[in-house]
Design a protein around this motif. Sequence first.
Motif, PDB file in Angstrom:
ATOM      1  N   TRP A 129       0.691  -1.193   0.033  1.00  0.00           N
ATOM      2  CA  TRP A 129       0.011   0.125  -0.013  1.00  0.00           C
ATOM      3  C   TRP A 129       0.707   1.290   0.057  1.00  0.00           C
ATOM      4  O   TRP A 129       1.664   1.502   0.908  1.00  0.00           O
ATOM      5  CB  TRP A 129      -0.877  -0.226   1.239  1.00  0.00           C
ATOM      6  CG  TRP A 129      -1.828   1.045   1.359  1.00  0.00           C
ATOM      7  CD1 TRP A 129      -3.250   1.398   1.104  1.00  0.00           C
ATOM      8  CD2 TRP A 129      -1.434   2.488   2.321  1.00  0.00           C
ATOM      9  NE1 TRP A 129      -3.429   2.485   1.690  1.00  0.00           N
ATOM     10  CE2 TRP A 129      -2.602   2.898   2.136  1.00  0.00           C
ATOM     11  CE3 TRP A 129      -0.487   2.823   2.991  1.00  0.00           C
ATOM     12  CZ2 TRP A 129      -2.723   4.241   2.865  1.00  0.00           C
ATOM     13  CZ3 TRP A 129      -0.396   4.039   3.406  1.00  0.00           C
ATOM     14  CH2 TRP A 129      -1.523   4.837   3.538  1.00  0.00           C
ATOM     15  N   GLU A 130       0.716   2.255  -1.004  1.00  0.00           N
ATOM     16  CA  GLU A 130       1.370   3.602  -1.138  1.00  0.00           C
ATOM     17  C   GLU A 130       0.575   4.350  -1.196  1.00  0.00           C
ATOM     18  O   GLU A 130      -0.560   4.295  -1.873  1.00  0.00           O
ATOM     19  CB  GLU A 130       2.307   3.467  -2.160  1.00  0.00           C
ATOM     20  CG  GLU A 130       3.818   2.705  -1.914  1.00  0.00           C
ATOM     21  CD  GLU A 130       3.333   1.093  -1.982  1.00  0.00           C
ATOM     22  OE1 GLU A 130       4.206   0.543  -1.138  1.00  0.00           O
ATOM     23  OE2 GLU A 130       2.744   0.939  -3.076  1.00  0.00           O
ATOM     24  N   SER A 131       0.433   5.550  -0.392  1.00  0.00           N
ATOM     25  CA  SER A 131      -0.377   6.724  -0.529  1.00  0.00           C
ATOM     26  C   SER A 131       0.136   7.969   0.186  1.00  0.00           C
ATOM     27  O   SER A 131       1.256   8.093   0.403  1.00  0.00           O
ATOM     28  CB  SER A 131      -1.573   6.343   0.302  1.00  0.00           C
ATOM     29  OG  SER A 131      -2.714   7.184   0.539  1.00  0.00           O
ATOM     30  N   THR A 132      -0.725   8.960   0.160  1.00  0.00           N
ATOM     31  CA  THR A 132      -0.439  10.463   0.562  1.00  0.00           C
ATOM     32  C   THR A 132       0.930  10.861   0.142  1.00  0.00           C
ATOM     33  O   THR A 132       1.800  11.160   0.866  1.00  0.00           O
ATOM     34  CB  THR A 132      -0.311  10.525   2.178  1.00  0.00           C
ATOM     35  OG1 THR A 132       0.337   9.503   2.754  1.00  0.00           O
ATOM     36  CG2 THR A 132      -1.671  10.278   2.589  1.00  0.00           C
ATOM     37  N   PRO A 133       1.091  10.986  -1.300  1.00  0.00           N
ATOM     38  CA  PRO A 133       2.409  11.495  -1.897  1.00  0.00           C
ATOM     39  C   PRO A 133       2.654  13.073  -1.542  1.00  0.00           C
ATOM     40  O   PRO A 133       1.555  13.872  -1.737  1.00  0.00           O
ATOM     41  CB  PRO A 133       2.339  11.287  -3.339  1.00  0.00           C
ATOM     42  CG  PRO A 133       0.847  11.103  -3.697  1.00  0.00           C
ATOM     43  CD  PRO A 133       0.131  10.629  -2.373  1.00  0.00           C
TER      44      PRO A 133
END
Length: 544
Positions: A272-276
């Motif tokens: 999970w990758e988020s909020t860049p």
Amino acid sequence: MKRILQIILCLFIGITALNAEPNPKAFLQIVNSLEKGEKKAIELITKQIKKDKKEAQWYWFADDYYESEDNTDARIGILKQALSVKKLSQIEETQLRLAMAYFDAGNYKSADSILAVLKQNKKVTKLRRNCIIADSLKRNPIEVIVTDMGDSINTPYDNIWPFASTDKEHFLSTVVIGKKNSTPDQNIIQEDIFVSTKKNGKWQYTEVLNGPMRTNENEGAQSISADGNYIFYVACNRRENIGSCDIYYIIKNKNTWSKPINAGSPLNTRDWESTPCISAGNSVIYFSSNRPGGYGGKDIWESTISKTSNGQLIFSEPKNLGPKINTSEDEISPYIDPYGKYLYFSSTGHGGMGRFDVFYTQKDKNAEWTEAKNIGYPINTHKDEFGFTLDVDGQTAYLSCNGYEKFSANKRIFSIRLPQSLQINRPLENKGDTIILENIYFDVDMALLKPESAPSLGNLLDFLIVHPNYNVEISGHTDNSGTREHNQSLSMARAKAVVEYLTRHHISPSRLTYVGYGMDKPIASNNTDEGRAKNRRIEIRIKR
């Protein structure tokens, strides 16, 4: 429903060990109803409490239900009711739950008074530490002005991830359409990116951002590069995704935008990758991920960026920001300020007032992050605060929260006028302003920039991108070692080296001039090593 599953395990262990029989059929019926988020769950629970008021697990189920409803008053009421029952099973666990309910309600003293009499295990000790920190923050508030951004920015749903463009003309947010309470029907939830534009100094009503990003799926957690040429965002559960949620971006080309581009590996993983969030110079991206190699839960990571000739981006292997920032719990929504001085993020793992609190860190003279610091009360409350960002002036912040208004069921976006102590001071402001560019290093008697100069050069680059109308003069200075002619030539070459760095990173040469003053403008005595070191410097002066 992880917590409920843990309760199930404990119950079955307890049933086996004690040969207890708390009505397995009713037990499973309640679990199923809670997992579905059904309102009838509390009716089933209440029915079992009436039948078997000495069984603590039924009260625990009620606590879980009311927690999902974000109703701390009801949690406290049902747990106090349980503890009033004579011969209640598992009293200490019920007391611990009551302490946690008090903490979640912001009643830290009542929580600590219960924790003080419990067995002091790791969990209880941590909760007591948080009570002390939270109570201290509440007794020492900072002076801020918190303002609801009103119905032009906020919708009737959850409003999260605020982001103002550096030109102050666009305000983006993510709207969780369909979420009007704490337990919505997940089948009607839709996350979309919204945008408000400014007209005559006022934000207009926010509306869906149409364009290549928008689909029938969820998009959100957006941010805009300082130069306005990139929009980063997150999309989940896409066929083309690498993981559950991936980071995407689009590129501006004159008045049009490219098709969405998946940032790809190694930025995205099967996790999970988020909020860049991207630095002002488009050189570093910060984001949150639960990938392996972290400290537990979601961590803050960074990746350096290089650009191809067509504007597409190449990301380096991400680096975890380390234990001064990341904990065994969750850290999300990183934000680097426009001048590259401070990194803000939200965490459940550092000591705070409850749930997600906003923290900040800055780089020391060795370019290492300092220990994270809680930004303070009343910016942080006993509820969630996240999505902290700054206006380009460095004096106004934005965030999403549901703790500023007592009876607010939904998250709304607020602006916060920061006190002087928390404002980001612009390194340069007016025509003629001059600063020394610290931590710029050259080899002895040479004009070749050393690699350790990169952080300071990056900050200067960020500043020039944030302020596209500023023109600057770069000046080089030396001590009095050597001849006047040699020092003048060396100072000129060093100033030129800084200009060449900036032009290689897409700053127009028309905005830059350079000059060498040699030994003619000392700022300290040349009779000591310390004084000579101060005189060997690069200065920046605004010419606009």
